[in-house]
Design a protein around this motif. Structure first.
Motif, PDB file in Angstrom:
ATOM      1  N   THR A   1       0.822  -1.218   0.000  1.00 35.87           N
ATOM      2  CA  THR A   1       0.000   0.000   0.000  1.00 35.87           C
ATOM      3  C   THR A   1       0.853   1.264   0.000  1.00 35.87           C
ATOM      4  O   THR A   1       0.627   2.194   0.749  1.00 35.87           O
ATOM      5  CB  THR A   1      -0.963   0.003   1.204  1.00 35.87           C
ATOM      6  OG1 THR A   1      -0.215  -0.156   2.418  1.00 35.87           O
ATOM      7  CG2 THR A   1      -1.970  -1.124   1.093  1.00 35.87           C
TER       8      THR A   1
ATOM      9  N   LYS B   1      -2.087   2.644  -2.828  1.00 40.69           N
ATOM     10  CA  LYS B   1      -3.066   3.610  -2.284  1.00 40.69           C
ATOM     11  C   LYS B   1      -3.947   4.165  -3.406  1.00 40.69           C
ATOM     12  O   LYS B   1      -5.173   4.268  -3.259  1.00 40.69           O
ATOM     13  CB  LYS B   1      -2.312   4.739  -1.582  1.00 40.69           C
ATOM     14  CG  LYS B   1      -3.191   5.797  -0.952  1.00 40.69           C
ATOM     15  CD  LYS B   1      -2.311   6.851  -0.283  1.00 40.69           C
ATOM     16  CE  LYS B   1      -3.149   8.012   0.257  1.00 40.69           C
ATOM     17  NZ  LYS B   1      -2.297   9.060   0.868  1.00 40.69           N
TER      18      LYS B   1
ATOM     19  N   TYR C   1      -2.843  -5.664   2.599  1.00 38.46           N
ATOM     20  CA  TYR C   1      -1.769  -6.146   3.472  1.00 38.46           C
ATOM     21  C   TYR C   1      -0.518  -5.334   3.197  1.00 38.46           C
ATOM     22  O   TYR C   1      -0.121  -5.122   2.051  1.00 38.46           O
ATOM     23  CB  TYR C   1      -1.454  -7.632   3.235  1.00 38.46           C
ATOM     24  CG  TYR C   1      -0.194  -8.047   3.961  1.00 38.46           C
ATOM     25  CD1 TYR C   1      -0.213  -8.265   5.333  1.00 38.46           C
ATOM     26  CD2 TYR C   1       1.016  -8.162   3.284  1.00 38.46           C
ATOM     27  CE1 TYR C   1       0.950  -8.600   6.012  1.00 38.46           C
ATOM     28  CE2 TYR C   1       2.180  -8.502   3.957  1.00 38.46           C
ATOM     29  CZ  TYR C   1       2.139  -8.722   5.321  1.00 38.46           C
ATOM     30  OH  TYR C   1       3.288  -9.032   5.998  1.00 38.46           O
ATOM     31  N   ASP C   2       0.099  -4.885   4.274  1.00 37.28           N
ATOM     32  CA  ASP C   2       1.406  -4.234   4.210  1.00 37.28           C
ATOM     33  C   ASP C   2       2.016  -4.351   5.589  1.00 37.28           C
ATOM     34  O   ASP C   2       1.313  -4.639   6.571  1.00 37.28           O
ATOM     35  CB  ASP C   2       1.283  -2.761   3.780  1.00 37.28           C
ATOM     36  CG  ASP C   2       2.560  -2.246   3.117  1.00 37.28           C
ATOM     37  OD1 ASP C   2       3.655  -2.639   3.562  1.00 37.28           O
ATOM     38  OD2 ASP C   2       2.462  -1.462   2.158  1.00 37.28           O
TER      39      ASP C   2
ATOM     40  N   THR D   1       0.268  -0.340   8.570  1.00 40.85           N
ATOM     41  CA  THR D   1      -1.114   0.016   8.264  1.00 40.85           C
ATOM     42  C   THR D   1      -1.209   1.493   7.909  1.00 40.85           C
ATOM     43  O   THR D   1      -0.657   2.348   8.607  1.00 40.85           O
ATOM     44  CB  THR D   1      -2.026  -0.282   9.474  1.00 40.85           C
ATOM     45  OG1 THR D   1      -1.975  -1.684   9.739  1.00 40.85           O
ATOM     46  CG2 THR D   1      -3.463   0.137   9.191  1.00 40.85           C
ATOM     47  N   ASN D   2      -1.908   1.796   6.827  1.00 41.85           N
ATOM     48  CA  ASN D   2      -2.115   3.178   6.397  1.00 41.85           C
ATOM     49  C   ASN D   2      -3.433   3.673   6.979  1.00 41.85           C
ATOM     50  O   ASN D   2      -4.508   3.243   6.565  1.00 41.85           O
ATOM     51  CB  ASN D   2      -2.128   3.240   4.862  1.00 41.85           C
ATOM     52  CG  ASN D   2      -2.175   4.652   4.331  1.00 41.85           C
ATOM     53  OD1 ASN D   2      -3.016   5.449   4.740  1.00 41.85           O
ATOM     54  ND2 ASN D   2      -1.275   4.972   3.417  1.00 41.85           N
ATOM     55  N   LEU D   3      -3.340   4.588   7.948  1.00 38.68           N
ATOM     56  CA  LEU D   3      -4.531   5.054   8.650  1.00 38.68           C
ATOM     57  C   LEU D   3      -5.466   5.837   7.735  1.00 38.68           C
ATOM     58  O   LEU D   3      -6.691   5.762   7.870  1.00 38.68           O
ATOM     59  CB  LEU D   3      -4.123   5.912   9.848  1.00 38.68           C
ATOM     60  CG  LEU D   3      -3.293   5.194  10.925  1.00 38.68           C
ATOM     61  CD1 LEU D   3      -2.937   6.159  12.060  1.00 38.68           C
ATOM     62  CD2 LEU D   3      -4.037   3.985  11.468  1.00 38.68           C
TER      63      LEU D   3
ATOM     64  N   GLU E   1      -7.483   3.384   5.865  1.00 39.18           N
ATOM     65  CA  GLU E   1      -8.502   2.803   6.745  1.00 39.18           C
ATOM     66  C   GLU E   1      -9.708   3.721   6.866  1.00 39.18           C
ATOM     67  O   GLU E   1     -10.857   3.262   6.865  1.00 39.18           O
ATOM     68  CB  GLU E   1      -7.911   2.525   8.129  1.00 39.18           C
ATOM     69  CG  GLU E   1      -7.103   1.249   8.215  1.00 39.18           C
ATOM     70  CD  GLU E   1      -6.797   0.846   9.639  1.00 39.18           C
ATOM     71  OE1 GLU E   1      -6.779  -0.362   9.930  1.00 39.18           O
ATOM     72  OE2 GLU E   1      -6.577   1.750  10.476  1.00 39.18           O
TER      73      GLU E   1
ATOM     74  N   PHE F   1      -7.344  -3.425   6.589  1.00 35.74           N
ATOM     75  CA  PHE F   1      -6.027  -4.056   6.640  1.00 35.74           C
ATOM     76  C   PHE F   1      -6.139  -5.377   7.388  1.00 35.74           C
ATOM     77  O   PHE F   1      -6.779  -5.469   8.434  1.00 35.74           O
ATOM     78  CB  PHE F   1      -5.014  -3.135   7.321  1.00 35.74           C
ATOM     79  CG  PHE F   1      -4.449  -2.104   6.385  1.00 35.74           C
ATOM     80  CD1 PHE F   1      -3.198  -2.272   5.811  1.00 35.74           C
ATOM     81  CD2 PHE F   1      -5.185  -0.972   6.052  1.00 35.74           C
ATOM     82  CE1 PHE F   1      -2.683  -1.331   4.929  1.00 35.74           C
ATOM     83  CE2 PHE F   1      -4.685  -0.023   5.180  1.00 35.74           C
ATOM     84  CZ  PHE F   1      -3.429  -0.204   4.610  1.00 35.74           C
ATOM     85  N   THR F   2      -5.506  -6.401   6.825  1.00 38.34           N
ATOM     86  CA  THR F   2      -5.612  -7.735   7.400  1.00 38.34           C
ATOM     87  C   THR F   2      -4.315  -8.488   7.143  1.00 38.34           C
ATOM     88  O   THR F   2      -3.331  -7.921   6.660  1.00 38.34           O
ATOM     89  CB  THR F   2      -6.828  -8.477   6.800  1.00 38.34           C
ATOM     90  OG1 THR F   2      -6.986  -9.726   7.462  1.00 38.34           O
ATOM     91  CG2 THR F   2      -6.676  -8.692   5.300  1.00 38.34           C
ATOM     92  N   THR F   3      -4.283  -9.771   7.479  1.00 40.38           N
ATOM     93  CA  THR F   3      -3.084 -10.569   7.262  1.00 40.38           C
ATOM     94  C   THR F   3      -2.947 -10.940   5.795  1.00 40.38           C
ATOM     95  O   THR F   3      -3.917 -10.903   5.028  1.00 40.38           O
ATOM     96  CB  THR F   3      -3.128 -11.859   8.099  1.00 40.38           C
ATOM     97  OG1 THR F   3      -4.215 -12.670   7.625  1.00 40.38           O
ATOM     98  CG2 THR F   3      -3.328 -11.552   9.578  1.00 40.38           C
TER      99      THR F   3
END
Length: 340
Positions: free
Chosen positions: A160, A165, A181-182, A185-187, A190, A196-198
């Protein structure tokens, strides 16, 4: 500084060049550099072409390993300027060892690559490439062109950064659920609705998986037999990042078995032998790419995702500014652009 040294400092040798490279770099050469363009790839054999240059400018498939870097240093080259974002083809430790500066273009047009990824998704889904050819032959049948609604589908994004993005925003605009996934985490993403997950969850839950991560030891062959086994049946995989993210043999098996329903690649593991060349009159010796192109549900473009007017303009401007900054200040204000 004598005049010969000044002349040498202003000379840039470009490798793996195409006509459009000459057009854009000549157009935006506001600093008055002397530019020489070589169509050939930079590698241990062609490095002998470098005479009286302090700067070399390379692209994604040039080979800039320790053997090449050692010869560059012996020829008094001071700067290796990449006119791309990826740098997996450059031995950065060797560059440090031989005291060469290495710079890149960290972001030229994320939208260009993101839009191409979505174009590949839409083309594979709605089969517009096949419809175009069919209608030109006066065949107006719709048989075999059935697609699916993209709206409501789950798109998984691996990586991301700027491109990931930009792609997420496009996917959200289509009404898709977006997983990502990265390592960070890019707030902001979100807040836009990206979940965001595994990595395993991205594999398991996505109808479409799009790769936007760099190629390194951790990401090499992120798409392989084990990860494909976790995916939904008939998953779509899109790669506009680096060819080495996909293990070619594994996706061929996945396609043969029907596990992978669609594959779109703008990059390929062995692309340096193929892409950016006209091989229409040649017998291609790469059996893997020939096998991939034989599948009706595979779309291959030849590292085209970056290829927009806006992106090429930015690549030229940023590359020249990087070089000028290193020559005058031995540094670059944008730290993401300076690798060594």
């Amino acid at each position: 500084m004598n005049s010969a040294a000044s002349l040498n400092e202003n000379k840039i040798a470009f490798f793996s060049t195409q006509p459009y490279d000459k057009t854009f770099f000549n157009q935006y050469n506001e600093f008055g550099f002397e530019l020489d363009f070589f169509e050939t790839q930079l590698n241990p054999q062609t490095v002998t072409l470098i005479q009286e240059y302090s700067i070399v400018c390379v692209f994604v498939n040039d080979i800039v390993n320790e053997a090449v870097i050692k010869q560059l240093a012996e020829k008094n080259v001071k700067i290796i300027a990449l006119r791309c974002a990826g740098f997996n083809n450059v031995d950065l430790e060797a560059a440090k060892k031989y005291n060469l500066k290495v710079c890149r273009v960290p972001a030229y047009s994320p939208q260009a690559v993101a839009e191409h990824a979505m174009a590949m998704i839409l083309t594979l889904n709605r089969k517009t490439h096949k419809a175009y050819n069919r209608v030109r032959e006066q065949n107006f049948s719709l048989n075999g062109l059935l697609g699916f609604d993209l709206y409501g589908k789950t798109i998984g994004i691996i990586g991301t950064g700027n491109i990931g993005k930009a792609f997420a925003k496009i996917a959200l605009g289509f009404g898709c659920k977006v997983l990502a996934y990265d390592i960070v985490t890019n707030l902001e993403m979100e807040k836009d609705g990206v979940v965001f997950t595994t990595l395993n969850n991205v594999f398991k839950e996505s109808d479409i998986i799009s790769l936007h991560c760099p190629l390194n030891e951790q990401t090499k062959h992120v798409i392989k037999e084990e990860s494909i086994a976790l995916m939904k049946d008939h998953v779509m995989i899109i790669n506009t990042s680096r060819g080495g993210l996909i293990e070619t043999a594994a996706v061929i098996e996945g396609l043969k078995e029907g596990k992978i329903g669609y594959l779109g690649i703008d990059v390929y593991e062995q692309e340096e032998k193929l892409f950016f060349r006209d091989l229409s009159a040649d017998i291609i010796q790469d059996d893997a790419i020939q096998r991939l192109m034989s599948f009706p549900n595979v779309l291959v473009t030849a590292h085209q995702a970056f290829f927009t007017n806006e992106a090429l303009t930015q690549i030229a401007l940023v590359t020249f500014n990087n070089i000028k900054s290193l020559l005058t200040q031995n540094d670059i204000e944008n730290k993401a652009a300076l690798l060594v």
